[in-house]
Design an enzyme around this catalytic site. Structure first.
Site, PDB file in Angstrom:
ATOM      1  N   GLY A 159      -2.180   9.401  -3.440  1.00  0.00           N
ATOM      2  CA  GLY A 159      -1.798   8.543  -4.636  1.00  0.00           C
ATOM      3  C   GLY A 159      -3.130   7.456  -4.127  1.00  0.00           C
TER       4      GLY A 159
ATOM      5  N   ILE B 221      -4.311   5.072  -3.273  1.00  0.00           N
ATOM      6  CA  ILE B 221      -5.095   4.989  -1.743  1.00  0.00           C
ATOM      7  C   ILE B 221      -5.481   6.655  -0.871  1.00  0.00           C
ATOM      8  CG2 ILE B 221      -4.350   3.725   0.681  1.00  0.00           C
ATOM      9  CD1 ILE B 221      -1.523   1.700  -0.800  1.00  0.00           C
TER      10      ILE B 221
ATOM     11  N   HIS C  29       0.943  -3.891  11.194  1.00  0.00           N
ATOM     12  CA  HIS C  29       0.876  -3.788   9.753  1.00  0.00           C
ATOM     13  C   HIS C  29      -0.076  -4.644   9.024  1.00  0.00           C
ATOM     14  CE1 HIS C  29       4.235  -2.779   6.808  1.00  0.00           C
ATOM     15  NE2 HIS C  29       3.233  -2.973   6.230  1.00  0.00           N
TER      16      HIS C  29
ATOM     17  N   ARG D 284       4.178   4.129   6.285  1.00  0.00           N
ATOM     18  CA  ARG D 284       5.440   3.309   6.744  1.00  0.00           C
ATOM     19  C   ARG D 284       6.122   4.038   8.045  1.00  0.00           C
ATOM     20  NH1 ARG D 284       4.461  -0.332   3.732  1.00  0.00           N
ATOM     21  NH2 ARG D 284       5.468  -1.573   2.473  1.00  0.00           N
TER      22      ARG D 284
ATOM     23  N   GLU E  94      10.001  -1.879  13.962  1.00  0.00           N
ATOM     24  CA  GLU E  94       8.764  -2.771  13.109  1.00  0.00           C
ATOM     25  C   GLU E  94       9.347  -4.158  13.420  1.00  0.00           C
ATOM     26  OE1 GLU E  94       6.017  -3.126   9.616  1.00  0.00           O
ATOM     27  OE2 GLU E  94       5.053  -1.012  10.596  1.00  0.00           O
TER      28      GLU E  94
HETATM   29  C1  DGY Z   1       2.402  -2.372   1.339  1.00  0.00           C
HETATM   30  O1  DGY Z   1       1.750  -2.903   0.045  1.00  0.00           O
HETATM   31  O2  DGY Z   1       3.538  -1.645   1.053  1.00  0.00           O
HETATM   32  C2  DGY Z   1       1.817  -2.967   2.099  1.00  0.00           C
HETATM   33  O3  DGY Z   1       2.018  -2.137   3.321  1.00  0.00           O
HETATM   34  C3  DGY Z   1       2.564  -4.298   3.010  1.00  0.00           C
HETATM   35  O4  DGY Z   1       3.954  -4.308   3.164  1.00  0.00           O
END
Ligand code: DGY
Length: 324
Positions: A155, A157, A284, A236, A265
């Protein structure tokens, strides 16, 4: 004009919080007891809008406490903490913050890969622990140039990571549910999931957490990877079966893992993953720069205010109930 009543599961960064206060009475659901504490029920009973952070569970039970709720605005791009179907059934649009965190999160993921490849944090530990003395040597890392990077989830990112990897001279293969039309332009090659696991020297995960991707990386998948593989997860935690990762790293079935997210987490401080030599974990922090967190907070306020005014949310997860 009377202010909107809203609840929030945390506090936004100052510029966004100030803007929120111009239009809204804000009650922060605070379980830590550090700020004026309102119970969840008290915060939600009159709430017309809800600002949520990714660590708060927003489910049917919580929605039932908020009969006047018209919009949920999540301060994150991921929204696996929210029961989207429950919101949609109640006609509540859910906003999120895509776009503004792409480069920041890609930077972090690529930084994890570089640290792993060049053993940077081990090098620092080596120095700090007083082991860098005349005649001592430190184990070599690997070059990224010429290696194959497998991106799972191409995607926004994932694509930003691929641009960075290109600049470092890597070959890029990817797996995604949807095959990209711009593969040539991006300089990436499609692979099946199984092919990617076997071919990649380094794997970076950027899928959303869904019922389908929960536990996507387990014993079989780690066994399929090269014993020299570096595995990076900045998406995640639950996409990875933690027990299987522990087993793979302990028995050197893969070389190294660099994680920005874990399951659970945060990890308990005595968790066995923390005792391994071949792992690097950050807490995170994919989107955690002042600029990006500020932009995310501002977009969350845009979404919230639009929803409260009965207007379309600029970034809405459940478009079927976004205001027309
Ligand atoms: C998101 O924006 O999903 C980041 O991982 C922060 O939780």
């Amino acid at each position: 004009m009377a202010k909107y009543k809203i609840a929030a599961t945390g506090k936004l960064l100052p510029p966004a919080h100030q803007r929120l206060l111009e239009y809204c009475d804000v009650k922060i659901i605070d379980k830590s007891g550090k700020t004026p504490a309102y119970s969840q029920a008290e915060c939600l009973k009159d709430a017309e809008g809800l600002i949520s952070f990714a660590n708060a569970k927003i489910d049917g039970e919580l929605l039932a406490l908020a009969p006047n709720l018209r919009v949920v605005s999540q301060v994150a791009v991921g929204y696996d903490n929210i029961d989207i179907d429950a919101c949609t059934k109640r006609g509540i649009p859910v906003g999120n913050t895509p776009g503004v965190l792409v480069d920041t999160t890609a930077d972090l993921a690529f930084a994890l890969l570089l640290c792993a490849a060049r053993r940077i944090h081990e090098g620092w530990n080596f120095v700090r622990e007083g082991n860098w003395r005349p005649g001592t040597s430190f184990p070599f890392g690997i070059d990224l140039r010429g290696r194959t990077l497998g991106i799972v989830g191409l995607g926004q990112i994932g694509t930003a990571v691929s641009r960075r990897a290109k600049a470092f001279g890597m070959n890029i293969i990817y797996f995604d549910k949807f095959r990209r039309k711009d593969e040539r332009e991006l300089g990436v090659t499609y692979a099946t999931f199984d092919e990617l696991l076997g071919k990649a020297d380094c794997i970076i995960v950027f899928t959303q957490l869904t019922a389908e991707t929960r536990g996507l990386f387990s014993h079989k998948e780690f066994a399929r990877m090269k014993p020299t593989a570096i595995f990076v997860n900045a998406a995640r935690g639950p996409i990875v079966d933690t027990g299987a990762l522990l087993e793979a790293l302990t028995n050197n079935r893969i070389a190294y893992a660099a994680l920005d997210v874990t399951d659970p987490e945060p990890l308990p401080t005595d968790h066995p993953l923390l005792k391994l030599p071949n792992i690097l974990i950050t807490p995170h922090i994919g989107s955690a720069t002042t600029e990006t967190r500020t932009s995310m907070a501002q977009l969350a306020v845009d979404n919230l205010l639009a929803g409260l005014a009965g207007k379309p949310l600029p970034a809405c997860v459940n478009q079927s109930v976004n205001y027309k």
